[in-house]
Design a protein around this motif. Structure first.
Motif, PDB file in Angstrom:
ATOM      1  N   ARG A  12       0.829  -1.250   0.142  1.00  0.00           N
ATOM      2  CA  ARG A  12       0.051   0.021  -0.041  1.00  0.00           C
ATOM      3  C   ARG A  12       0.880   1.339  -0.110  1.00  0.00           C
ATOM      4  NH1 ARG A  12      -3.296  -2.315   4.103  1.00  0.00           N
ATOM      5  NH2 ARG A  12      -2.313  -0.930   5.521  1.00  0.00           N
ATOM      6  N   ALA A  13       2.047   1.404   0.785  1.00  0.00           N
ATOM      7  CA  ALA A  13       2.955   2.161   0.637  1.00  0.00           C
ATOM      8  C   ALA A  13       3.539   2.652  -0.810  1.00  0.00           C
ATOM      9  CB  ALA A  13       4.011   2.044   1.966  1.00  0.00           C
ATOM     10  N   ARG A  14       3.823   1.437  -1.314  1.00  0.00           N
ATOM     11  CA  ARG A  14       4.426   1.545  -2.621  1.00  0.00           C
ATOM     12  C   ARG A  14       3.547   2.180  -3.654  1.00  0.00           C
ATOM     13  NH1 ARG A  14       9.442  -0.031  -3.000  1.00  0.00           N
ATOM     14  NH2 ARG A  14      10.438  -1.502  -1.191  1.00  0.00           N
ATOM     15  N   GLU A  15       2.411   1.775  -3.379  1.00  0.00           N
ATOM     16  CA  GLU A  15       1.283   2.283  -4.346  1.00  0.00           C
ATOM     17  C   GLU A  15       1.222   3.763  -4.047  1.00  0.00           C
ATOM     18  OE1 GLU A  15      -1.397   0.713  -6.299  1.00  0.00           O
ATOM     19  OE2 GLU A  15      -0.371  -1.232  -6.548  1.00  0.00           O
ATOM     20  N   ALA A  16       1.056   4.211  -2.685  1.00  0.00           N
ATOM     21  CA  ALA A  16       1.089   5.598  -2.593  1.00  0.00           C
ATOM     22  C   ALA A  16       2.114   6.403  -2.969  1.00  0.00           C
ATOM     23  CB  ALA A  16       1.004   5.872  -0.905  1.00  0.00           C
ATOM     24  N   GLY A  20       1.499   9.383  -5.481  1.00  0.00           N
ATOM     25  CA  GLY A  20       1.868  10.866  -5.001  1.00  0.00           C
ATOM     26  C   GLY A  20       2.803  11.295  -6.082  1.00  0.00           C
ATOM     27  N   LEU A  21       3.627  10.513  -6.785  1.00  0.00           N
ATOM     28  CA  LEU A  21       4.582  11.182  -7.736  1.00  0.00           C
ATOM     29  C   LEU A  21       3.662  11.667  -9.046  1.00  0.00           C
ATOM     30  CD1 LEU A  21       7.503   8.730  -7.623  1.00  0.00           C
ATOM     31  CD2 LEU A  21       7.569  11.209  -6.843  1.00  0.00           C
ATOM     32  N   ARG A  22       2.373  11.128  -9.247  1.00  0.00           N
ATOM     33  CA  ARG A  22       1.838  11.686 -10.194  1.00  0.00           C
ATOM     34  C   ARG A  22       1.194  13.477  -9.987  1.00  0.00           C
ATOM     35  NH1 ARG A  22      -0.280   7.848 -13.694  1.00  0.00           N
ATOM     36  NH2 ARG A  22       0.119   5.630 -12.596  1.00  0.00           N
ATOM     37  N   ARG A  23       1.453  13.640  -8.850  1.00  0.00           N
ATOM     38  CA  ARG A  23       0.771  15.122  -8.415  1.00  0.00           C
ATOM     39  C   ARG A  23       2.179  16.001  -8.838  1.00  0.00           C
ATOM     40  NH1 ARG A  23      -0.804  13.918  -2.459  1.00  0.00           N
ATOM     41  NH2 ARG A  23       1.235  15.364  -2.432  1.00  0.00           N
ATOM     42  N   CYS A  24       1.869  17.286  -9.095  1.00  0.00           N
ATOM     43  CA  CYS A  24       3.040  17.995  -9.657  1.00  0.00           C
ATOM     44  C   CYS A  24       3.957  18.355  -8.538  1.00  0.00           C
ATOM     45  CB  CYS A  24       2.396  19.195 -10.104  1.00  0.00           C
ATOM     46  SG  CYS A  24       1.586  19.339 -11.912  1.00  0.00           S
ATOM     47  N   ASP A  25       3.403  18.617  -7.362  1.00  0.00           N
ATOM     48  CA  ASP A  25       4.230  18.807  -6.121  1.00  0.00           C
ATOM     49  C   ASP A  25       4.949  17.657  -5.473  1.00  0.00           C
ATOM     50  OD1 ASP A  25       1.926  18.043  -5.300  1.00  0.00           O
ATOM     51  OD2 ASP A  25       1.648  19.377  -3.531  1.00  0.00           O
ATOM     52  N   GLY A  26       4.482  16.542  -5.963  1.00  0.00           N
ATOM     53  CA  GLY A  26       5.037  15.348  -5.485  1.00  0.00           C
ATOM     54  C   GLY A  26       4.515  14.863  -4.173  1.00  0.00           C
ATOM     55  N   ILE A  27       5.546  14.121  -3.421  1.00  0.00           N
ATOM     56  CA  ILE A  27       5.076  13.420  -2.090  1.00  0.00           C
ATOM     57  C   ILE A  27       5.933  14.387  -0.873  1.00  0.00           C
ATOM     58  CG2 ILE A  27       5.305  11.424  -0.629  1.00  0.00           C
ATOM     59  CD1 ILE A  27       5.619  10.061  -3.427  1.00  0.00           C
ATOM     60  N   THR A  35       0.867   8.853   6.984  1.00  0.00           N
ATOM     61  CA  THR A  35      -0.229   8.006   6.258  1.00  0.00           C
ATOM     62  C   THR A  35      -0.040   6.595   6.559  1.00  0.00           C
ATOM     63  OG1 THR A  35      -0.488  10.108   5.131  1.00  0.00           O
ATOM     64  CG2 THR A  35      -1.875   7.857   4.373  1.00  0.00           C
ATOM     65  N   THR A  36       1.335   6.226   5.822  1.00  0.00           N
ATOM     66  CA  THR A  36       1.732   4.927   5.575  1.00  0.00           C
ATOM     67  C   THR A  36       2.277   4.189   6.690  1.00  0.00           C
ATOM     68  OG1 THR A  36       3.918   5.306   4.872  1.00  0.00           O
ATOM     69  CG2 THR A  36       1.895   5.384   3.235  1.00  0.00           C
ATOM     70  N   GLY A  37       2.979   4.837   7.786  1.00  0.00           N
ATOM     71  CA  GLY A  37       3.854   4.315   8.677  1.00  0.00           C
ATOM     72  C   GLY A  37       5.261   3.884   8.175  1.00  0.00           C
ATOM     73  N   TYR A  38       5.755   4.381   7.035  1.00  0.00           N
ATOM     74  CA  TYR A  38       7.007   4.053   6.390  1.00  0.00           C
ATOM     75  C   TYR A  38       7.684   5.549   6.295  1.00  0.00           C
ATOM     76  CZ  TYR A  38       5.713  -0.988   5.713  1.00  0.00           C
ATOM     77  OH  TYR A  38       5.266  -2.008   5.689  1.00  0.00           O
TER      78      TYR A  38
END
Length: 82
Positions: A12-16, A20-27, A35-38
């Motif tokens: 789930r974290a890797r999917e996030a 997240g990288l699809r957004r212009c401002d990234g992660i 959110t993920t605990g990682y």
């Protein structure tokens, strides 16, 4: 719902990361950890380092995002995170 899949926490974290990288401002790294605990840098250090070296990712203390060149090759970057 016809079908449902439950992913383990790391997947789930890797999917996030990919989402997240699809957004212009990234992660936002703090938000990702909450959110993920990682910790993003711990979870994918090798992948981040490789793509930063190749000019496809920009990694700062607060954020991880695609560079302009990385946007054109985003699918290559995303596959490595999954």
């Amino acid at each position: 719902v016809a079908e449902r899949e439950t992913l383990p926490p790391e997947e789930r974290a890797r999917e996030a990361i990919v989402i997240g990288l699809r957004r212009c401002d990234g992660i936002d790294k703090r938000e990702f950890r909450e959110t993920t605990g990682y910790d993003l840098d711990d979870l994918a250090a090798g992948t981040i380092e490789r793509h930063c070296h190749n000019g496809l990712l920009e990694n700062s203390k607060q954020r991880l995002r695609l560079t302009r060149a990385g946007r054109f090759l985003a699918d290559v970057v995303f596959v490595d995170f999954l």
